[in-house]
Each structure stands twice: as structure tokens, then as C-alpha cells.
Design an enzyme around this catalytic site. Structure first.
Site, PDB file in Angstrom:
ATOM      1  N   LYS A   4       0.960  -0.893  -0.310  1.00 51.92           N
ATOM      2  CA  LYS A   4      -0.135  -0.189   0.163  1.00 51.92           C
ATOM      3  C   LYS A   4       0.459   0.959   0.056  1.00 51.92           C
ATOM      4  CE  LYS A   4      -4.325   2.192   1.977  1.00 51.92           C
ATOM      5  NZ  LYS A   4      -5.146   2.354   3.429  1.00 51.92           N
ATOM      6  N   ASP A  44      -1.732  10.699  -5.683  1.00 46.82           N
ATOM      7  CA  ASP A  44      -0.316  10.272  -6.031  1.00 46.82           C
ATOM      8  C   ASP A  44       0.045   8.844  -6.192  1.00 46.82           C
ATOM      9  OD1 ASP A  44      -0.060  10.285  -3.602  1.00 46.82           O
ATOM     10  OD2 ASP A  44       0.961  11.590  -3.338  1.00 46.82           O
ATOM     11  N   ASP A  68     -16.780  -0.136  -0.970  1.00 43.34           N
ATOM     12  CA  ASP A  68     -14.707  -0.550  -1.365  1.00 43.34           C
ATOM     13  C   ASP A  68     -14.215  -1.080  -0.317  1.00 43.34           C
ATOM     14  OD1 ASP A  68     -16.062   2.163  -1.064  1.00 43.34           O
ATOM     15  OD2 ASP A  68     -13.393   2.376  -1.417  1.00 43.34           O
ATOM     16  N   ASN A  69     -14.886  -0.603   1.276  1.00 41.46           N
ATOM     17  CA  ASN A  69     -13.763  -1.315   2.351  1.00 41.46           C
ATOM     18  C   ASN A  69     -13.980  -1.531   2.792  1.00 41.46           C
ATOM     19  OD1 ASN A  69     -11.752   0.969   1.897  1.00 41.46           O
ATOM     20  ND2 ASN A  69     -13.028   3.264   2.527  1.00 41.46           N
ATOM     21  N   ASP A  71      -8.424  -1.748   4.967  1.00 39.20           N
ATOM     22  CA  ASP A  71      -8.574  -0.437   4.500  1.00 39.20           C
ATOM     23  C   ASP A  71      -8.825   0.385   6.422  1.00 39.20           C
ATOM     24  OD1 ASP A  71      -7.562  -0.829   2.153  1.00 39.20           O
ATOM     25  OD2 ASP A  71      -9.423   0.241   1.096  1.00 39.20           O
TER      26      ASP A  71
HETATM   27  P1  AMP Z   1      -9.824   5.079   0.840  1.00 36.33           P
HETATM   28  O1  AMP Z   1     -11.147   6.067   1.048  1.00 36.33           O
HETATM   29  O2  AMP Z   1      -8.382   5.277   0.848  1.00 36.33           O
HETATM   30  O3  AMP Z   1     -10.454   3.364   1.148  1.00 36.33           O
HETATM   31  O4  AMP Z   1      -9.990   5.624  -0.520  1.00 36.33           O
HETATM   32  C1  AMP Z   1     -11.160   5.391  -2.082  1.00 36.33           C
HETATM   33  C2  AMP Z   1     -10.320   5.382  -3.601  1.00 36.33           C
HETATM   34  O5  AMP Z   1      -9.066   6.475  -3.233  1.00 36.33           O
HETATM   35  C3  AMP Z   1      -9.377   4.145  -3.646  1.00 36.33           C
HETATM   36  O6  AMP Z   1      -9.488   3.926  -4.992  1.00 36.33           O
HETATM   37  C4  AMP Z   1      -8.010   4.163  -2.816  1.00 36.33           C
HETATM   38  O7  AMP Z   1      -6.929   3.679  -4.398  1.00 36.33           O
HETATM   39  C5  AMP Z   1      -7.661   5.649  -3.641  1.00 36.33           C
HETATM   40  N1  AMP Z   1      -6.670   6.589  -3.189  1.00 36.33           N
HETATM   41  C6  AMP Z   1      -6.910   6.990  -1.918  1.00 36.33           C
HETATM   42  N2  AMP Z   1      -5.162   7.846  -1.501  1.00 36.33           N
HETATM   43  C7  AMP Z   1      -5.105   7.861  -2.197  1.00 36.33           C
HETATM   44  C8  AMP Z   1      -3.390   8.120  -3.270  1.00 36.33           C
HETATM   45  N3  AMP Z   1      -2.892   8.639  -2.776  1.00 36.33           N
HETATM   46  N4  AMP Z   1      -3.066   7.688  -4.981  1.00 36.33           N
HETATM   47  C9  AMP Z   1      -3.974   6.736  -5.139  1.00 36.33           C
HETATM   48  N5  AMP Z   1      -5.191   7.083  -5.046  1.00 36.33           N
HETATM   49  C10 AMP Z   1      -5.505   7.004  -3.800  1.00 36.33           C
HETATM   50 MG    MG Z   2     -10.471   1.870   0.160  1.00 37.64          MG
END
Ligand code: AMP
Ligand code: MG
Length: 535
Positions: free
Chosen positions: A132, A144, A279-280, A289
């Protein structure tokens, strides 16, 4: 079976996921919508000067990995820092969608997670190894692809702490730090800061989410959905028969039961996930996550650590059981195109309700040291408890641990002084109101009365309570101490927390400084009570 330990360089990796499922034919990293495929091949982007900062020897040992030598450590840093692949690895990012905060968000996917392959352990079981923060993928959207050190430490420590608490979870094998920095606006107020980035190596049988199926339903790709479901079923539930016409519904029942058990555990230990988007949610019922999660310090059912959700509080502590059901409804809806009997999916949702009630009631009984909770009087007891906890602003973890002491002494709890003797360190308010004291004494009186009709012996009761009520949980402020030290290059706080959180139910007198309520300085400090999604 005898375990054969291997050194890191001779581990065996497989590529079952990519061999079994169709890939995106495009292999570039440009952001795109990916159809008719479950994943896109993508290589990790090497992180600058990777260093192995933390290692979970407990997980490594269960995977059959020998304690790393100095040479192994630099190989691990190279592989888990994105510099090098080992034989058998064909890295990819998975495609999935999801409902975020109640709304369909379309394609999301692994925007910063890259799976290297599956590690085959000495028992022949496959474990997905995922980095990750390993750099951009076709699913990175505007991100990024990196993760900052602070959020990586929180994910690393919490994965392992949750496992030790007996909560179903994905695991973390390593934390690799780097000299690379990335810009983050931690408070979403325009104050951008450069922060060091890091990579966590996560491990689970697989990381398939509800959203994997939702995206295929939205795109009307039922054949592919069935293929992915067959893969998930065959890899984790060999007892199910893929040719059975009801196999999808049977599998959904298992997902519902596992999700129910996971949520009951969260409620038992006072864990708030913070971002329960679909998605989590793992189809294995694993906590997945770790973002702006938190632990209840003050017992407050309305609390959420996630500042992004501060208005609506959709993902607050008390709402987690019903949000999980809502998420399962989304999954059931997605699975309809491959399950011929929608009423069987409906029955799965009923199974969730039942299974959650069973697991929750069992864990509350254990927390209170009772054999079972049954009947309206016990319901009344739980209500009195809830009211007392809310009225007194007590620390949830310290309260239950103190209750073990109360349960061992028969007779009514007479004086207020006794409360202070047991729980003096658990109250957040200096002055307790008379009403709060009365509520607590009222509960304790009913509780002790209830104990007299319970069949458990004193010893059985103490043991039952001790193993349901942790002494140590990874309070946000503790992670923050590890983060502050890590920013100075000091891994000792992280190591100590990892070691102590391995035995969360044991007294560990040498670690009692980690079993205290959140200190006053942490009340409003960033990362110690509330967190944004910036990571
Ligand atoms: P999360 O809220 O962390 O579960 O992320 C939701 C979505 O955003 C997922 O598809 C992650 O892979 C994407 N995501 C979160 N942070 C980043 C990042 N820094 N760069 C690329 N994708 C991100
Ligand atoms: Mg996620």
C-alpha cells in the site's frame, strides 16, 4: 504438520489471481476506465532509499518466514519498497467500485495498492501480498499512489493489534520507510506540508471487496462477475460446490455471517472503522483499509473519528451494525444477476440480522461475565449499562476492565468511594454529576444482583471477562506517539506498541503506562481524537 521455515529469498510466490481472471489488455499507468477485466498489470514505483522500519515477526512466523538476517532485511526493503520483484510475482492493481457515504461512486480500484502475488505458506495456503503506497496505478484518479508515514504506521500497528484482539482483519507484515516526501493537506485547509512516505505490506487470503462485484453489476458484466465469484469461493470455501445452482446464495450467507461476527467484535472492543464504504468491505468479513479509524476513549455511541463524516456521522460507533447491513444489501443487489433466487439473497440478509444479534449478545454476556444474556430483564440490564456509561463519560476499555474487579466481590456496591477506587482513572470529567453517580451505582446494583443467579464460578467468570475485555487497545494517541518518534527515525515506540498489543488481554505490569485513558494533551491534538481522510 511440521513447519518448514524459509529465509526470505527462497519464498515461493504464485500468481493465481492473474492466472484465473482476465486482465486489462492495456498495461500503461494512465488513469482510465477498465472494462471486461478484474485488474490491470502495473509495477510498483520504487520508493527512494527504502528501509525496513517495522516487521511483524508474529505474522512472518505463521507464514513460515525465518527471522530476517541483515542481508534479508535489505532484500525485504528492496522488494517491499517497490525496487525488485521475486520469481512468481506478476504485480497488478484490482478494479472495483463502491458506494461512498451512501452514494454510488463508480469505478474506484486500487489507486495506491499493488498486489505482488500470493505467498504460499508451509501448509500450502495462499496469502495475497499487497503493497500500500507503491505508486500510481490506472485507478489512482487524482492521487499520487503514495501513503504518508503517519497513516502507514496506523495501518501497520492496527492490523496487528486487531488480530491479537481476535478481530477478523487483514494483516501487516512490514513497514518500509523512505526519504521520499509527498505533499498532503492534512487539515483540508490549504496548509500543505511535505511528509515522508512509506509502504505497508498487507497480507490476507485475498483483498476482494464488495465493490469488486458492484462494479461488474453496474457494467452489466455478469459472466465476469460469476468468474470472480467462483474464484473467491474456490479459494476460501472449498466446501461449497460451484455446480450447485444455489452456490452464490450459499456463499452470500457466509459473507453475511462473517460480516456479522466482524462487526460484533468491533462493538466489543470499541473500534470505529470510520469509512465503511462498500469498497472498504471484504467478502471474507475482514476489517480492511485502516484510514481515519479510532477507538472509543470516552464511551460515546455517537462518536466517529473521521472529520470528513463529522456532519452526518454516518459511520459512528453505534451505527456500524446497520451500515454493514446496508452494505450487504448493496452486495446482494449486485449479486442478483448471477443468483437465480433473489429470495435466497434476502434470506442471507436475515441471517446477518440474526447472526449479529447472536454474536453481539454472546460478546456482551462475556464482557459482563455472564453465561448467557436472555430475556427482558437482561435487556433492561444492558439498557441501564448503556445509560450509565453515557451519563458518566467513562473510558470504555477501563470501565470493563474495572468491572472484572466488581464481579469478583459479592454484595451491593455501597459507597461512591468504591467507584473512585476502581474507576478513579477512567473518568474524563473531574466532577461527576450526582445523576451520573446515581446511574452508575444503579447499574452496579442490578448487575451484582444479576450475578447471583448466574451459574458461572468466580474463576470462570473472571476468565470469561478477562478474555472479552482487553486491557490494551491501540488508542489514537498511542499511535500518534509512535508516529512522532518515527518522524525522528526512532522505531522503538512502534516496536513497543507492537509487542504490547500482541497480548492485549494480559496484565503486562511493565506496560501499564499504555493502559490509561487518553491524556488531556491529546484531547484536541491532530491524530489523537479526530482524523481526516488525508493519508
Ligand atoms: P480510501 O478512502 O482510502 O479507501 O480510498 C478510496 C479510493 O481512493 C481507493 O480507490 C483508493 O485506492 C484511492 N486513493 C486513496 N488515496 C490515494 C492516493 N494517495 N493515490 C491514489 N489513489 C488513492
Ligand atoms: Mg479503500
Amino acid at each position: 504438520m511440521l513447519k518448514t521455515f524459509k529465509d526470505f529469498s527462497s519464498l515461493t510466490f504464485d500468481d493465481r489471481f492473474v492466472r484465473s481472471l482476465p486482465a486489462d489488455p492495456d498495461t500503461g499507468t494512465q488513469v482510465r476506465l477498465v472494462r471486461n477485466a478484474c485488474y490491470s498489470f502495473v509495477r510498483p514505483t520504487p520508493v527512494r532509499e527504502p528501509e525496513l522500519f517495522a516487521w511483524s515477526s508474529d505474522l512472518a512466523s505463521s507464514l513460515g518466514i525465518q527471522p530476517p538476517t541483515t542481508a534479508d532485511r535489505s532484500l525485504i526493503a528492496e522488494v517491499f519498497g517497490g525496487h525488485r520483484l521475486m520469481a512468481g510475482m506478476r504485480p497488478y492493481a484490482a478494479c472495483y467500485g463502491g458506494h461512498q457515504f451512501g452514494n454510488w461512486a463508480g469505478q474506484l480500484g486500487d489507486g495506491r495498492a499493488i498486489t505482488l502475488g500470493e505467498l504460499i505458506d508451509p501448509h500450502g495456503s495462499a496469502w495475497e501480498i499487497q503493497l500500500k503506497g507503491a505508486g500510481p496505478t490506472p485507478y489512482s484518479r487524482r492521487g499520487d499512489g503514495r501513503a504518508v508515514l503517519r497513516s502507514s504506521i496506523r495501518e501497520f500497528l492496527c492490523s496487528e493489534a486487531m488480530h491479537a484482539l481476535g478481530v477478523p482483519t487483514t494483516r501487516a507484515l512490514s513497514l518500509v520507510t523512505s526519504r521520499e516526501t509527498i505533499a498532503r493537506d492534512m487539515f483540508y485547509d490549504g496548509r500543505v506540508a511535505w511528509e515522508p512516505c512509506a509502504i505497508v505490506t498487507r497480507v490476507a487470503p485475498h483483498f476482494i471487496r464488495f465493490g469488486h462485484f458492484e462494479i461488474l453489476a453496474a457494467r452489466k458484466e455478469p459472466e465476469l462477475m460469476r468468474k470472480l465469484a467462483d474464484y473467491a469461493i474456490a479459494s476460501s470455501h472449498p466446501e461449497l460446490d460451484l455446480k450447485d445452482p444455489h452456490v452464490i446464495a450459499q456463499w452470500f450467507h457466509i459473507i453475511c455471517e462473517r460480516t456479522a461476527s466482524m462487526i460484533a467484535h468491533w462493538m466489543r472492543v470499541g473500534f470505529v472503522h470510520g469509512v465503511m464504504n462498500t469498497d472498504n468491505m471484504s467478502v471474507l468479513g475482514l476489517t480492511i483499509d485502516y484510514g481515519p479509524y479510532g477507538w472509543l476513549d470516552i464511551y460515546d455511541p455517537q462518536w466517529t473519528p473521521n472529520t470528513t463524516d463529522a456532519g452526518q456521522r454516518r459511520y459512528r460507533f453505534a451505527q456500524q451494525p446497520s451500515v454493514a447491513l446496508w452494505n450487504l444489501e448493496c452486495l446482494a443487489h449486485a449479486l442478483r444477476s448471477i443468483a437465480p433466487d433473489p429470495e435466497l439473497l434476502e434470506a442471507g440478509l436475515d441471517r446477518y440480522r440474526e447472526a449479529f444479534q447472536e454474536s453481539y449478545s454472546e460478546s456482551m454476556a462475556a464482557k459482563l461475565g455472564l453465561k448467557v444474556l436472555a430475556g427482558p430483564q437482561d435487556q433492561q440490564l444492558l439498557q441501564t449499562l448503556e445509560q450509565a456509561l453515557c451519563a458518566t463519560e467513562m473510558d470504555m476499555t477501563l470501565f470493563y476492565r474495572g468491572l472484572i474487579q466488581v464481579s469478583a466481590e459479592p454484595g451491593p456496591l455501597e459507597a461512591e468511594a468504591e467507584l473512585d477506587q476502581i474507576w478513579g482513572a477512567a473518568f474524563y470529567q473531574e466532577q461527576r454529576s450526582e445523576a451520573a453517580t446515581a446511574a452508575l451505582l444503579g447499574f452496579l446494583c442490578s448487575y451484582r444482583q444479576r450475578l447471583t443467579s448466574d451459574p458461572l464460578t468466580l474463576q470462570e467468570r473472571a476468565e470469561r471477562m478477562r478474555t472479552a475485555n482487553p486491557k490494551y487497545v491501540l488508542r489514537n494517541y498511542l499511535s500518534q506517539l509512535a508516529i512522532d518518534a518515527a518522524h525522528q527515525g526512532d522505531a522503538s515506540v512502534c516496536e513497543r506498541l507492537l509487542a504490547v498489543m500482541r497480548q492485549p488481554y494480559d496484565e503486562q505490569p511493565e506496560a501499564k503506562d499504555l493502559a490509561v485513558r487518553r491524556p488531556e494533551w491529546a484531547r484536541h491534538k491532530a491524530g489523537c481524537s479526530a482524523l481526516s481522510c488525508s493519508s
